[in-house]
Design a protein around this motif. Structure first.
Motif, short mmCIF file in Angstrom:
data_model
loop_
_atom_site.label_atom_id
_atom_site.label_comp_id
_atom_site.label_asym_id
_atom_site.label_seq_id
_atom_site.Cartn_x
_atom_site.Cartn_y
_atom_site.Cartn_z
N LEU A 42 0.85 -1.23 -0.13
CA LEU A 42 0.01 -0.09 0.22
C LEU A 42 0.79 0.89 -0.06
CD1 LEU A 42 -2.10 -0.94 2.80
CD2 LEU A 42 -2.36 -1.79 0.40
N ARG A 43 0.26 2.91 -0.39
CA ARG A 43 0.91 3.51 -0.45
C ARG A 43 -0.34 3.92 0.37
NH1 ARG A 43 2.81 6.25 -5.30
NH2 ARG A 43 0.61 6.53 -5.86
N ILE A 44 -0.48 5.49 1.17
CA ILE A 44 -1.37 5.48 2.27
C ILE A 44 -0.80 6.85 2.16
CG2 ILE A 44 -2.26 6.07 4.18
CD1 ILE A 44 -1.39 3.15 4.85
N GLU A 45 -1.73 7.93 1.70
CA GLU A 45 -0.94 9.45 1.21
C GLU A 45 -2.34 10.34 2.81
OE1 GLU A 45 -1.80 10.72 -2.19
OE2 GLU A 45 0.06 9.94 -2.94
N GLY A 46 -1.76 11.60 3.18
CA GLY A 46 -2.34 11.62 3.86
C GLY A 46 -2.73 11.75 5.51
N ALA A 47 -2.54 10.72 6.16
CA ALA A 47 -2.57 10.61 7.06
C ALA A 47 -2.32 10.51 8.69
CB ALA A 47 -2.21 8.62 7.53
N ASN A 48 -2.55 10.56 9.45
CA ASN A 48 -1.90 11.60 11.09
C ASN A 48 -1.31 9.82 11.62
OD1 ASN A 48 -4.39 11.73 12.10
ND2 ASN A 48 -5.55 12.36 10.58
N ALA A 49 -0.82 10.06 12.73
CA ALA A 49 -0.23 9.12 13.32
C ALA A 49 -0.94 9.78 15.12
CB ALA A 49 1.04 8.87 13.30
N LEU A 58 -2.10 4.79 12.56
CA LEU A 58 -1.95 5.61 11.73
C LEU A 58 -3.37 5.41 11.81
CD1 LEU A 58 -0.23 7.00 9.90
CD2 LEU A 58 -0.35 4.75 8.58
N GLY A 59 -4.04 6.64 11.32
CA GLY A 59 -5.49 6.94 10.84
C GLY A 59 -5.56 7.52 9.26
N VAL A 60 -6.64 6.85 9.00
CA VAL A 60 -6.60 7.90 7.30
C VAL A 60 -8.13 8.16 7.74
CG1 VAL A 60 -6.82 7.29 4.74
CG2 VAL A 60 -5.39 5.65 6.37
N ASP A 61 -8.09 9.34 7.54
CA ASP A 61 -9.73 9.55 7.18
C ASP A 61 -9.93 10.16 5.87
OD1 ASP A 61 -8.37 12.46 6.89
OD2 ASP A 61 -8.75 12.83 9.22
N PHE A 62 -10.84 11.11 6.34
CA PHE A 62 -11.72 11.75 4.45
C PHE A 62 -10.70 12.64 3.46
CE2 PHE A 62 -12.49 15.08 8.09
CZ PHE A 62 -11.67 15.97 7.39
N ALA A 63 -9.97 13.29 4.30
CA ALA A 63 -8.32 14.20 3.58
C ALA A 63 -6.76 13.20 3.06
CB ALA A 63 -8.02 15.15 4.83
N GLY A 64 -7.27 11.92 3.55
CA GLY A 64 -6.09 10.57 2.94
C GLY A 64 -7.32 9.38 2.69
N ARG A 65 -5.88 8.75 1.67
CA ARG A 65 -6.08 8.30 0.86
C ARG A 65 -4.83 6.91 0.26
NH1 ARG A 65 -5.19 9.74 -5.48
NH2 ARG A 65 -2.57 10.11 -5.83
N VAL A 66 -6.11 5.52 0.23
CA VAL A 66 -5.12 4.18 0.38
C VAL A 66 -4.78 3.98 -0.62
CG1 VAL A 66 -5.29 1.93 1.07
CG2 VAL A 66 -6.28 3.55 2.64
N ILE A 67 -3.67 3.94 -1.43
CA ILE A 67 -3.34 3.02 -3.19
C ILE A 67 -2.90 1.98 -2.69
CG2 ILE A 67 -2.27 3.51 -5.57
CD1 ILE A 67 -2.97 6.80 -3.73
N ILE A 68 -3.50 0.93 -3.65
CA ILE A 68 -2.89 -0.37 -3.65
C ILE A 68 -2.04 -0.22 -4.67
CG2 ILE A 68 -3.71 -2.96 -3.96
CD1 ILE A 68 -6.60 -2.06 -2.81
N LEU A 69 -0.95 -1.69 -4.61
CA LEU A 69 0.40 -1.23 -5.54
C LEU A 69 0.06 -2.50 -6.09
CD1 LEU A 69 3.11 0.42 -3.21
CD2 LEU A 69 2.14 1.71 -5.04
#
Length: 69
Positions: A42-49, A58-69
Motif C-alpha cells: 500500500l501507499r498511504i497519503e494524508g494519514a495522521n499519527a 495511523l489514521g486515514v480519514d477523509f483527507a487521506g487515501r489508500v492506494i493499492i500498489l
C-alpha cells in the motif's frame, strides 16, 4: 431546514502495516479498505499519527487515501 442525505453506516477495519523498520496499526474507513488483503502493498497519503490508549496508531480519514500498489 436542510435535508440530510441518506448515508451508509460507517465501516472500518484495523490493519497492521509492517516493513523492515517496524510495524504500526492503522485504521481504514469505508472505501479505503476495499480491496486491501493480507500481504497487500500500500501507499498511504494524508494519514495522521496519534496515540490511542498508549499505542501509536495511523489514521486515514477523509483527507487521506489508500492506494493499492
Amino acid at each position: 431546514e436542510m435535508p440530510v442525505p441518506d448515508r451508509e453506516p460507517a465501516r472500518h477495519v484495523d490493519i497492521v502495516l509492517a516493513d523492515d523498520s517496524g510495524e504500526i496499526t492503522a485504521t481504514l474507513w469505508n472505501y479505503d479498505m476495499d480491496g486491501v488483503r493480507e500481504g497487500s502493498r500500500l501507499r498511504i497519503e494524508g494519514a495522521n499519527a496519534s496515540v490511542y490508549r498508549g499505542v501509536l496508531r495511523l489514521g486515514v480519514d477523509f483527507a487521506g487515501r489508500v492506494i493499492i500498489l
